[in-house]
Design an enzyme around this catalytic site. Structure first.
Site, PDB file in Angstrom:
ATOM      1  N   CYS A 137       9.944 125.493  34.780  1.00  0.00           N
ATOM      2  CA  CYS A 137      10.701 126.515  35.502  1.00  0.00           C
ATOM      3  C   CYS A 137      11.277 125.987  36.805  1.00  0.00           C
ATOM      4  CB  CYS A 137       9.800 127.720  35.772  1.00  0.00           C
ATOM      5  SG  CYS A 137      10.634 129.040  36.661  1.00  0.00           S
ATOM      6  N   CYS A 140      11.216 128.512  39.669  1.00  0.00           N
ATOM      7  CA  CYS A 140       9.895 128.641  40.323  1.00  0.00           C
ATOM      8  C   CYS A 140       9.593 127.427  41.193  1.00  0.00           C
ATOM      9  CB  CYS A 140       8.772 128.741  39.292  1.00  0.00           C
ATOM     10  SG  CYS A 140       9.111 129.755  37.860  1.00  0.00           S
ATOM     11  N   ASP A 141       9.852 126.236  40.686  1.00  0.00           N
ATOM     12  CA  ASP A 141       9.307 125.037  41.315  1.00  0.00           C
ATOM     13  C   ASP A 141      10.343 124.085  41.914  1.00  0.00           C
ATOM     14  OD1 ASP A 141       6.761 125.855  40.580  1.00  0.00           O
ATOM     15  OD2 ASP A 141       6.905 124.921  38.618  1.00  0.00           O
TER      16      ASP A 141
END
Ligand code: NAP
Length: 315
Positions: A137, A140-141
């Site tokens: 992701c 997300c990261d």
């Protein structure tokens, strides 16, 4: 013989969608039963810091966020049971959910079973997954890879989108694809292939993620499928974007799914299915947005729908 309990609402899954559905239906005094599968808390628990969930100005740990939701749901009377639904019978009322231990009867069901990112299965991938450099992701990261070199594996819209998103942070983004043309839509493919920070590595498959001994990604070994030559991309982050597998198996049929296995809601609704009183929420039916906040939103919609259905049917 005692009459078997018929639940008002059974929610399957404890990711953002399932837990939000639980909070809403518990607050509506429906006394929901939540069935918890093999990954309590869902995909969010596999990421470290969540910086884009509204309300957390300084970010929140993914695991903690789902723990908070769980606590919130419990506070209003949600019950949890750890079990896997193996099959269903939606042809009768109440609906039947069959687990290894028993058959659960329910007036309404909210299915929020999520999707599992497809992984490559190469050595090092599992060992360095989640917080150690391998992730699925970018949203997300990605921000953890400022001024670093990273690689995205895949050739579809997800891979192109992830690669483009990562250019905001990373110094360089390799896009490794097993063929020499992207599967992604033309517009996404053009954007990715013409971006100055993205270097496409064609006809190449990943062989191993390096850095297991150090506990952090130090590179990705790849192999050119035409020449057989192996090389190592010196990256700190490996983003696997080769598709998702929605966890819809035991429910389809009778629920409608598309060719990718995702639930297809009824026209005009994000959460209503082709079976009355059965709702879907989150990544098991959404292959476009796939965010914690959108899953939570769908969980809320499903709970409100279930509440209305029960009210209309003398629930
Ligand atoms: P996808 O379209 O199925 O693409 C998966 C990609 O991974 C393909 O390029 C495939 O290669 C490659 N791949 C599969 N298994 C592999 C393996 N074991 N090793 C190496 N490469 C592998 O999946 P997706 O990109 O997640 O997209 C899923 C759906 O969501 C699509 O319908 C897509 O259009 C949609 N989507 C849309 C958007 C958007 O519109 N903004 C964004 C994301 C996703 P091959 O090409 O050789 O098969």
């Amino acid at each position: 013989m005692s009459t078997p309990t018929v639940e008002n609402v059974v929610i399957i899954g404890t990711g953002c969608a399932g837990l939000t559905a639980a909070i809403y239906s518990a607050r509506a005094s429906l006394n929901p039963l939540v069935l918890e599968g093999p990954l309590p808390g869902g995909q969010l628990t596999t990421t470290s810091e969540v910086e884009n969930f509204p309300g957390f100005a300084h970010g929140v740990d993914g695991f903690q966020l789902t723990q908070n939701m769980r606590e919130q749901a419990t506070r209003f009377g949600t019950r949890f049971e750890q079990t896997l639904v193996q099959s269903v019978d939606f042809s009768t009322m109440p609906r039947k959910l069959v687990t290894a231990e028993r058959t659960i009867l329910a007036k309404t069901v909210i299915i929020a079973t999520g999707a599992s990112p497809r992984l490559t299965g190469i050595p090092g991938e599992k060992e360095l997954y989640g917080g150690k450099g391998v992730t699925t992701c970018a949203t997300c990261d990605g921000a953890f890879y400022r001024k670093m070199d990273v690689v995205v594996i895949g050739g579809g819209d997800s891979a192109a989108e992830e690669a483009l998103f990562l250019t905001r942070f990373a110094s360089k983004v390799y896009l490794v694809h097993r063929r020499d043309t992207l599967r992604a839509s033309k517009i996404m493919a053009d954007r990715a292939t013409s971006h100055e920070k993205i270097q496409c590595v064609w006809d190449s498959v990943p062989v191993a993620v390096e850095g297991v001994a150090e506990g952090a990604v130090s590179g990705l070994k790849i192999k050119n499928v035409k020449t057989g030559a192996e090389s190592v991309l010196p990256v700190k982050g490996v983003f696997v974007a080769i598709g998702h597998i929605p966890n819809t198996g035991p429910f389809a049929p009778p629920l409608a799914v598309d060719e990718g296995g995702y639930f297809v809601p009824e026209a005009g609704s994000q959460v209503r299915t082709n079976v009355p009183g059965i709702y879907v929420a989150g990544d098991c039916s959404d292959h476009v947005y796939r965010q914690a906040i959108t899953a939570a939103g769908m969980g809320c919609q499903a709970a409100i729908e279930a509440e209305r259905w029960l009210a209309e049917h003398n629930g």
